[in-house]
Design a protein around this motif. Structure first.
Motif, PDB file in Angstrom:
ATOM      1  N   ARG A  16      25.343  15.354  17.039  1.00 26.05           N
ATOM      2  CA  ARG A  16      24.544  15.726  18.195  1.00 26.05           C
ATOM      3  C   ARG A  16      24.193  17.218  18.146  1.00 26.05           C
ATOM      4  NH1 ARG A  16      24.426  18.130  22.531  1.00 26.05           N
ATOM      5  NH2 ARG A  16      26.551  18.920  22.456  1.00 26.05           N
ATOM      6  N   ARG A  17      25.231  18.035  17.864  1.00 24.32           N
ATOM      7  CA  ARG A  17      24.992  19.481  17.834  1.00 24.32           C
ATOM      8  C   ARG A  17      24.069  19.868  16.681  1.00 24.32           C
ATOM      9  NH1 ARG A  17      30.277  22.966  19.550  1.00 24.32           N
ATOM     10  NH2 ARG A  17      31.243  21.434  20.929  1.00 24.32           N
TER      11      ARG A  17
ATOM     12  N   LEU B 255      34.321  12.843  17.390  1.00 26.15           N
ATOM     13  CA  LEU B 255      33.977  14.220  17.020  1.00 26.15           C
ATOM     14  C   LEU B 255      32.865  14.261  15.977  1.00 26.15           C
ATOM     15  CD1 LEU B 255      37.534  15.761  17.132  1.00 26.15           C
ATOM     16  CD2 LEU B 255      35.567  16.587  18.436  1.00 26.15           C
TER      17      LEU B 255
ATOM     18  N   GLU C 131      34.744  25.172  15.834  1.00 32.50           N
ATOM     19  CA  GLU C 131      33.448  25.580  16.372  1.00 32.50           C
ATOM     20  C   GLU C 131      33.032  26.891  15.715  1.00 32.50           C
ATOM     21  OE1 GLU C 131      33.022  23.732  20.828  1.00 32.50           O
ATOM     22  OE2 GLU C 131      33.797  25.763  20.609  1.00 32.50           O
TER      23      GLU C 131
ATOM     24  N   GLU D 152      29.786  13.956  17.929  1.00 35.81           N
ATOM     25  CA  GLU D 152      29.496  15.234  18.589  1.00 35.81           C
ATOM     26  C   GLU D 152      28.909  16.233  17.581  1.00 35.81           C
ATOM     27  OE1 GLU D 152      29.470  16.407  21.526  1.00 35.81           O
ATOM     28  OE2 GLU D 152      29.597  18.598  21.249  1.00 35.81           O
ATOM     29  N   GLN D 153      29.454  16.189  16.371  1.00 36.18           N
ATOM     30  CA  GLN D 153      28.953  17.061  15.316  1.00 36.18           C
ATOM     31  C   GLN D 153      27.474  16.761  15.023  1.00 36.18           C
ATOM     32  OE1 GLN D 153      30.517  16.259  11.357  1.00 36.18           O
ATOM     33  NE2 GLN D 153      30.439  18.442  10.842  1.00 36.18           N
TER      34      GLN D 153
END
Lengths: 286, 154, 801
Positions: C448-449, C442, C649, C445-446
Motif C-alpha cells: 500500500r505504501r 505487513l 520504517e 501494508e508495505q
C-alpha cells in the motif's frame, strides 16, 4: 569525577556573583552544570574559581510582567517545559525546552546556562530568537539589555562578557500563535543534528505571519527570514508551504560531522522547516 | 584536515612578503598566541585557546621550512602540545603570494592535525572552529599589511 | 519424567532476581567501592598519539608533586612486566608482537599507557599525571584495515608484516563437504557481496577497576572482570608470581559483554605497583579511558560469494575475511573471527564451504570478545546473503530460507562446517514468528505504501540464526589451539540447618546466576529457593572455574551444579537409608523427602543434613559430609536458534529509520527463569539493533578515536527502541540433562541482520542495494539519493551473476 582544583563560591545575590566575576581570577560560572561539569571532568578547563548560581534565588522562576514573560536565568529546562504561562504565551519556548537532552539533564540544566554556553546545536537559542527575547545582562556597571538577535555571537560566544551574568530573559507575549519544533537526532538524548522551529499565526486557511528558526545550521541559531516572508499569505497546504520553505537553507553555513555533511544538513533543514510550519499552522497530515 | 583561504591586499608583493616573513608580526596575529622566543627562522611560543568553557594552552615551536621569494611561497610549520597532556596539534601553513592589478593575492593552505581530547570530544566542530580561528589570523595579517600601506598609494 | 515434574516447581518460574534488591538499592559492592587501610591510588598517562617513538619522559615534576609516592614508566617496569598474554595462537606461525603493559619504546594506539602515578589520593594521582611530560617522535599511522593488509607501512617492524595469521577451513579438506570453487562454478547464480562489520565499543555500565592488596600471605586482587580464574592463571604465567600466592576476586561486576573478558594492562600495572610500594593500590578508569583503552569488538571486512540454483537451493559459500586486531593481540583477539568460522552456514545445509580469515594489525586499540564474538558477524553475513539471493531470484525471503534449512526431522545433523547440531525446529520457530508478526498483513501494508508513494516506506527484515553456545568441549578447544579447556566446576555444600551453599566456577556480572542456580538446586534437593546461597567470583571460594562468556554459564556451569547436586543426593541417600534402617537402593528422594520405597517411612533433607553434621550415627565408613563437587566438560556445544522479524520504517525524505515492529521467537531449550531469559533477549536485541543503527567506533586518519564519549558513540536508550514481542519455542538440547542451550547472545546475533534486511527491503525498489552499518539517517538518505541519480543516468543494471 576528579576535576582540577578550584575555589568554589556560592553567592546568594546577583551583586555578589557579579563582584566575584571581576576578582582577577579565571572564573567559570556554574548554572546547571550540564556542559561545564563534563568539561571539568575531562580536564579540558581548569578555572581557578567556580561561582555557582544555585543559591541565587532571584534568578529562578517564571512570572508575567505586563505584556512580557520573565524567565529567570536559573530556571530549569523542566520548569520551562511545564510552566503554564510559557505554554500559554510562548509555546515554542516551552516545546523546545521539552526536547532538550533527557529528563535528568532537563531537571538540572537551566535556560540561562544553556544559552550562555551557546552550543551551535543548542535548542533554546532559536526559540528565543523567534520569540524576540530580550536578554538582561548584569555587570559591574549595572544592567543592560540585549535582543536575542544580537546575543549569539559565534560558536560558544555570546554578548555576555567575562565579568557579566545573564540574569533573565524577557519574552513578549505571543497569543494566538501555533508553534512546533522539529528536532532531528539519531538517538533521543543526542544534540540536534538539525532542528527547525516555527511559530505561525493563521488567519482563516492562510498563514498570516510566520517565524522560522534553524538550529545547528551555523555557528549561531539562524532566523530563516526569506522563508518567513515567503510564508506570509500562503494557504496552509503541503504544496504551498513546501514551496515557501524550499529556500530554508539559503545563506546558512552548516558543519560536516559524523552525523552528516553540510549538504545533508541543508536538505534536512528544508524538510524539517516544512514540517514544523505545517504542524505549527495546525495542518493535519504527514 | 586541510583548510584553504584566499584574500587580497592592496599592497605590493614585496611589502606583503616582508610582513609574512616577520615572525614578530605574524605569530601574535593567531588568536591567543604569544611569542616567547625568536631565533632566526625558528620560534617558540604558546597558544591559549578558549572556546566556551574549554581552555587549552598549547606550547610549542615553529619554523620556516621554505621561503622562496621568487615564487612568492612561504611554508611555516608549527607544532605543540597542551600543557596538561590533553593533546597535540600541528600545522603546516603554505602561503603563496601572487601579484595582481590591485596589489597582492594570498592563497593560504593549512594542513592541520589536532589530536587528543579536542578531536575526541569536539563533536566534529574542530574544523569549523579552526577555520574561524585561521580566518581571524589571516584577517589580522591582512590588516597589518593594509595599515602599513602609505596613504595615497594605489 | 522427573525434569518435567521439577520444572513445575522452581524451574520455569519467573522469579524476580534475588540479587536485584541489593544491586538497585546501592548495597552493591563494586571494585571501586573497596577501600583498604593505607590504600594508594593510581592514575595512568596515556599516549594521545596512535603511533610514535617515545624519545623522553620527564617525570620529575610529577614525582615531587604533593601526595605522589612514585612514578613508573615502561623503562622502570620493563624487566618485570612481561608481555600481555594471548591465549589463542590460531596457527603455529601466528605473529604476536610483544605487548608491554606500559609502553617502553613505542606506542601503537592512542590511549596506550606510557606512565603511571602512584599517589595518596586519586585526585593527587590525577593532578600529577598531568605534569608528566612525554616527548614523542611521530611515526606513520595505519588505521585502515585494508590498507594495513597491504603492508605498505609495517606497524611492528620486527614482525615484517601487518598480517598476524591466516586461518582456513575448507569443507573439501575437512571431509564435511565439497570443493567450494567447483560448487560455485556449477551454480546457476553466484552472488558476491562485501560487508563491513564496524568497530564497536562494549560500553559496559561499570568502568573497569582494580584493587590489589599485597600485604597478606597472598597477593589479593579485586577486579571488575568476567574471568577471575583465567586472570589468576594468566597473571601467574605473565608475571612469574606463584599461582598459589595469588587470590583474585571479582566482586559485584557491572556488565561486561565480553569487554571484561580480558587480562588488562591496568590489572598488571596495579599488581606491579602494589608490590613495589608494599601497600594496597587502586586504579579506576574514567569513562574516556574505557572508550580508548579497553578492547573493542567486531571490525572485520567480509567478502562473500554464495552459489545457488534458480530454485533457491544454495550450493556453496566462500568467505574471505580481513579481521582488524588493532595494535596488539589481547587474550583471545586472534580467535574471535575463528569462533565465527563454524557459523557462516547458519541453519542451512549447503554442501560446500570455505572460510579464510587473515588477522591484521592496525594502530587502534586491540579488538577482542564482544557480545557474540565472531558469531554475529557470521550470522549477519549469511542472513544478508540469503536476502540478496531471495531478491536475485524474486523469491520471498522466508521461502528461500525454508528451501535451505535443516528440517527438524534431520537432527542430529552434521554441518558443512563440521559441527553436529543436536536438535532444532526451525519450522516451529519461524511459523510462530510469522503468526505473531502478521507477516501477510505487513506485506500488504508495505504494498500500500509503495503504491501510494508514501514518504515513509515499510520494509520487512528476516533473520534466522543458530549459534554454538556452551563454550566449550575441551577437546574442541584443544583442536583449535586454544590455551585452555572449556569445562566448568561446581560445589554443593550442605549446612547443618539444611541450608545449601552452591559454589560455582562461573562468574556472573549481571546475568542472574544466583537466582537461576537457586532454582535448579531448590528443585533437585527439594529445599526452599530462599535457602540456597550461591557463592562465586573468588578464587579462594570457588577454587576452580572457567568463568562467564560465550553463553556458557548455564549449559556448562549449570550442568556442573546439577552433577554436584546429584552427588549430594547419592550421599544423603546412604545416610537416610541408615536412619530409616533400609537399604540404600530402596531409598527414593522426591520433594525434599527421603522415603523407603513402598512405605510411608521417611526423613527430610534437613533431618539428613543435621544427622550428617552431628555424625553421631552414620553408616560405617561414611565420611561425615554431604558436600560434593563436580567438574563438567560438555560433549558438544548447544545450538539455540530463532527467527527474528523486523518491520522497519524508512522516512525517504530524511533517511530516518524506525523499528515499527519487532518479533522474535527464540528456541533456547528449557527455560530455568523466563523473566531472566526475556531480559537477556531484550538487552541482546538492544545491542544488536545498536550495531545496525547507532554504534560505531570511528578513528580519524591520525588514529584519534572520534567517538570517545557517549555524545558521539551512540548507545540507544529506551525511547530509541520499540516494544519487543518476545516468544519462544522449546526444543530441548539433547546434550545436557537440563535441556538448556544458552541465551546470552541470541538477541544480539539475530537482530542486526533483521534490521538491515528490513531497511533494504523498504528502499530496494528505489534502487538501493546496500547501506553500510550503522545505517544512520545520512547514510540511508545518501544511498537513496545515489540510487535515484544513477537510476536517472542509466537503465537499471542487471545484477551480474
Amino acid at each position: 569525577m576528579i576535576p582540577s582544583q578550584f575555589e568554589f563560591r556560592a553567592p546568594t545575590t546577583v551583586d555578589e556573583a557579579v563582584e566575584l566575576l571581576s576578582n582577577g581570577m579565571d572564573v567559570k560560572v556554574l548554572a546547571g552544570g550540564q556542559s561545564l561539569l563534563p568539561v571539568l571532568k575531562l580536564r579540558m578547563a581548569d578555572p581557578e574559581m567556580v561561582v555557582s548560581l544555585t543559591k541565587v534565588d532571584a534568578l529562578r522562576g517564571v512570572r508575567r510582567d505586563g505584556d512580557q514573560l520573565v524567565i529567570g536565568a536559573m530556571t530549569t529546562h523542566a520548569e520551562v517545559a511545564t510552566d503554564p504561562l510559557i505554554a500559554a504565551h510562548a509555546g515554542l519556548v516551552g516545546k523546545v525546552a521539552g526536547t532538550i537532552a533527557d529528563p535528568q539533564v532537563r531537571n538540572r540544566g537551566t535556560i540561562g546556562g544553556a544559552v550562555v554556553h551557546a552550543d551551535p546545536a543548542g535548542d533554546m537559542g532559536g526559540a528565543l530568537l523567534a520569540s524576540d527575547a530580550q536578554m538582561t545582562i548584569a555587570g559591574p556597571t549595572g544592567t543592560r539589555t540585549v535582543p536575542a538577535a544580537e546575543f549569539f555571537v559565534d560558536f560558544f560566544t555570546t554578548a555576555v562578557d567575562e565579568d557579566e551574568l545573564l540574569t533573565e530573559i524577557r519574552l513578549p507575549v505571543f497569543d494566538g500563535w501555533g508553534a512546533d519544533y522539529q528536532k532531528f537526532t539519531r538517538v533521543a538524548q543526542q544534540w540536534s543534528i538539525v532542528a527547525a522551529g516555527a511559530m505561525v499565526r493563521t488567519s482563516g486557511d492562510q498563514i498570516a505571519e510566520a517565524r522560522v528558526v534553524l538550529t545547528n545550521m551555523d555557528s549561531v541559531p539562524r532566523r530563516a527570514t526569506a522563508v518567513e516572508q515567503a510564508l506570509a499569505g500562503v494557504p496552509v497546504t503541503e504544496e504551498a508551504v513546501a514551496s515557501a520553505c524550499a529556500a530554508a537553507a539559503e545563506g546558512t553555513n552548516p558543519t560536516s560531522d559524523l552525523n552528516g555533511d553540510a549538504e545533508y544538513r541543508r536538505h534536512l533543514a528544508t524538510v524539517l522547516t516544512r514540517r514544523a510550519v505545517l504542524a505549527a499552522a495546525g495542518h493535519r497530515g504527514t | 584536515m586541510e583548510l584553504t583561504h584566499h584574500f587580497e591586499v592592496p599592497a605590493s608583493k614585496e611589502t606583503t612578503w616582508q610582513t609574512f616573513n616577520d615572525l614578530e608580526q605574524v605569530v601574535p596575529c593567531f588568536p591567543g598566541a604569544t611569542l616567547t622566543e625568536v631565533d632566526g627562522d625558528e620560534f617558540t611560543g604558546q597558544v591559549k585557546v578558549k572556546i566556551g568553557p574549554i581552555s587549552l594552552t598549547y606550547q610549542g615551536t615553529g619554523r620556516f621550512v621554505e621561503r622562496d621569494e621568487a615564487a612568492g611561497k612561504i611554508v611555516l610549520e608549527a607544532s605543540g602540545k597542551d600543557r596538561r597532556g590533553n593533546g597535540n596539534a600541528g600545522a603546516t601553513v603554505t602561503a603563496v603570494l601572487t601579484e595582481t592589478a590591485d596589489g597582492t593575492a594570498v592563497d593560504v593552505n593549512t594542513d592541520l592535525d589536532i589530536g587528543g581530547k579536542p578531536a575526541q570530544f569536539g563533536r566534529g566542530m574542530i574544523q569549523s572552529i579552526s577555520n574561524k580561528m585561521l580566518q581571524r589570523f589571516l584577517d589580522c595579517i591582512r590588516s597589518k599589511m593594509t595599515d602599513e600601506q602609505p596613504t595615497g598609494t594605489p | 519424567m522427573t525434569i518435567m515434574e521439577e520444572r513445575q516447581a522452581e524451574i520455569g518460574r519467573p522469579r524476580p532476581r534475588k540479587e536485584d534488591a541489593r544491586l538497585i538499592t546501592g548495597r552493591s559492592r563494586y571494585t571501586d567501592n573497596i577501600t583498604l587501610p593505607g590504600m594508594l591510588h593510581l592514575a595512568m598517562v596515556r599516549s594521545p598519539l596512535a603511533r610514535a617513538r617515545i624519545t623522553g619522559i620527564d617525570t620529575s615534576a610529577a614525582a615531587s608533586a604533593p601526595g605522589v609516592v612514585q612514578v613508573l614508566t615502561g623503562a622502570d617496569l620493563a624487566a618485570e612486566q612481561g608481555s600481555m598474554p594471548n591465549a589463542w595462537p590460531i596457527t603455529p606461525e601466528q605473529k604476536t608482537p610483544p605487548h608491554p603493559a606500559v609502553a617502553v619504546d613505542t606506542v601503537n594506539f592512542a590511549g596506550e599507557i606510557v606512565a603511571v602515578v602512584i599517589a595518596r589520593s586519586a585526585a593527587a594521582a590525577r593532578d600529577a599525571s598531568e605534569l608528566i611530560d612525554v616527548d614523542y617522535e611521530d611515526l606513520p599511522v595505519v588505521t585502515d584495515l585494508a590498507t594495513a593488509a597491504r603492508d605498505e607501512e609495517v606497524i611492528h617492524p620486527d614482525l615484517g608484516t601487518n598480517r598476524s595469521a591466516t586461518w582456513v577451513f575448507d569443507s573439501a579438506q575437512a571431509g564435511t563437504g565439497g570443493d567450494v570453487e567447483e560448487a560455485l562454478a556449477n551454480s546457476e547464480v553466484v552472488i558476491e557481496r562485501t560487508f563491513t562489520q564496524q568497530r564497536l565499543i562494549p560500553a559496559f555500565m561499570e568502568p573497569r577497576s582494580t584493587v590489589v592488596d599485597p600485604t597478606g600471605e597472598q597477593i589479593t586482587m579485586w577486579s571488575a572482570t568476567q574471568i577471575p580464574h583465567v586472570l589468576r592463571v594468566m597473571l601467574a604465567l605473565t608475571l612469574g608470581v606463584p599461582e598459589s600466592k595469588l587470590r583474585v576476586i571479582a566482586p559485584d561486576v557491572g556488565g561486561g559483554f565480553g569487554g571484561k573478558l580480558q587480562v588488562t594492562p591496568e590489572e598488571v600495572i596495579t599488581l606491579l605497583a602494589a608490590r613495589r610500594v608494599g601497600k594496597p593500590c587502586k586504579y579506576t578508569e574514567t569513562r574516556s579511558e574505557t572508550m580508548m583503552g579497553a578492547h573493542h569488538g567486531r571490525d572485520q571486512l567480509q567478502t562473500l560469494r554464495l552459489g545457488a540454483n534458480r530454485d533457491g537451493t544454495v550450493t556453496g559459500l566462500d568467505v574471505r575475511l580481513l579481521a582488524d586486531m588493532g595494535a596488539y593481540l589481547g587474550l583471545i583477539t586472534s580467535g574471535i573471527p575463528i569462533l565465527g568460522a563454524f557459523m557462516y552456514n547458519g541453519i542451512y545445509k549447503f554442501s560446500a564451504y570455505r572460510f579464510e580469515c587473515t588477522n591484521v594489525f592496525t594502530n587502534k586499540v586491540w579488538t577482542d570478545a564482544y557480545r557474540g564474538a565472531g558469531r554475529p558477524e557470521a550470522t549477519f553475513a549469511i542472513e544478508r546473503m540469503m536476502d540478496e539471493l531471495a531478491t536475485e531470484l524474486g523469491m520471498d525471503p522466508i521461502e528461500v530460507r525454508r528451501k535451505n534449512w535443516i528440517a527438524h526431522e534431520e537432527f542430529p545433523f552434521t554441518t558443512v562446517a563440521s559441527l553436529e547440531y543436536d536438535s532444532g525446529n526451525y519450522e516451529a520457530a519461524t511459523d510462530k514468528a510469522l503468526e505473531l508478526f502478521d507477516y501477510e498483513g505487513l506485506r500488504a501494508e508495505q504494498r500500500r505504501r509503495r503504491e501510494s508513494g508514501d514518504p515513509v516506506q515499510l520494509g520487512i527484515g528476516v533473520s534466522t540464526f543458530t549459534e554454538m553456545c556452551g563454550l566449550a568441549p575441551s577437546r574442541v578447544l584443544g583442536a583449535l589451539d586454544y590455551g585452555a579447556g572449556g569445562w566448568e566446576y561446581a560445589q554443593v555444600r550442605v549446612l547443618p540447618t539444611g541450608n545449601v551453599e552452591v559454589v560455582t566456577g562461573v562468574s556472573p556480572h549481571g546475568q542472574g546466576h544466583v537466582t537461576a542456580w537457586s532454582q535448579i538446586v531448590a528443585d533437585r534437593l527439594g529445599v526452599p529457593f530462599e535457602n540456597v546461597e550461591v557463592l562465586y567470583g573468588d578464587t579462594q571460594v570457588a577454587q576452580r572455574g572457567m568463568d562467564t562468556y560465550g553463553s556458557r554459564s548455564l549449559a556448562v556451569g549449570g550442568m556442573a551444579v546439577v552433577a554436584a547436586t546429584d552427588k549430594v543426593v547419592e550421599k544423603a541417600k546412604q545416610v537416610a537409608a541408615h536412619m530409616l534402617e533400609a537399604a540404600t537402593e530402596d531409598i527414593e528422594f522426591s520433594g525434599g523427602q527421603f522415603s523407603v520405597r513402598g512405605t510411608d517411612q521417611g526423613v527430610s533433607f534437613n533431618d539428613v543434613a543435621l544427622a550428617t553434621f552431628a555424625a553421631h550415627d552414620l553408616p560405617d565408613g561414611f565420611e561425615p559430609s554431604l558436600d560434593s563437587d563436580a567438574t563438567f566438560d560438555p560433549e558438544n556445544f548447544s545450538f539455540p536458534h530463532g527467527t527474528h522479524l523486523a518491520a522497519m520504517e524508512v522516512d525517504t525524505e530524511t533517511g530516518q529509520v524506525r523499528v515499527h515492529k519487532y518479533v522474535c521467537v527464540d528456541d533456547v531449550g528449557h527455560v530455568i527463569n523466563p523473566l531472566i531469559v526475556d531480559g537477556q533477549v531484550h538487552g541482546g536485541l538492544a545491542q544488536g539493533i545498536a550495531q545496525a543503527l547507532f554504534e560505531e567506533a570511528i578513528y580519524d586518519e591520525s588514529g584519534t578515536l572520534l567517538t570517545g564519549s557517549f555524545t558521539e558513540y551512540l548507545v540507544p536508550s529506551a525511547p530509541d527502541l520499540p516494544e519487543f514481542t518476545v516468544d519462544r519455542t522449546y526444543t530441548p538440547a539433547t546434550t545436557n540433562v537440563l535441556g538448556v542451550k544458552g541465551v546470552g547472545e541470541a538477541g544480539t546475533i539475530a537482530s542486526t541482520p533483521a534490521i538491515v534486511n528490513g531497511i533494504l527491503d523498504a528502499i530496494r525498489h528505489l534502487g538501493v542495494e546496500d547501506v553500510p552499518m550503522p545505517c544512520s539517517p545520512s547514510r540511508v538518505w545518501n544511498a537513496i539519493q545515489q540510487a535515484r541519480t544513477s537510476g536517472q543516468q542509466a537503465p537499471e543494471p542487471e545484477v551480474a551473476p
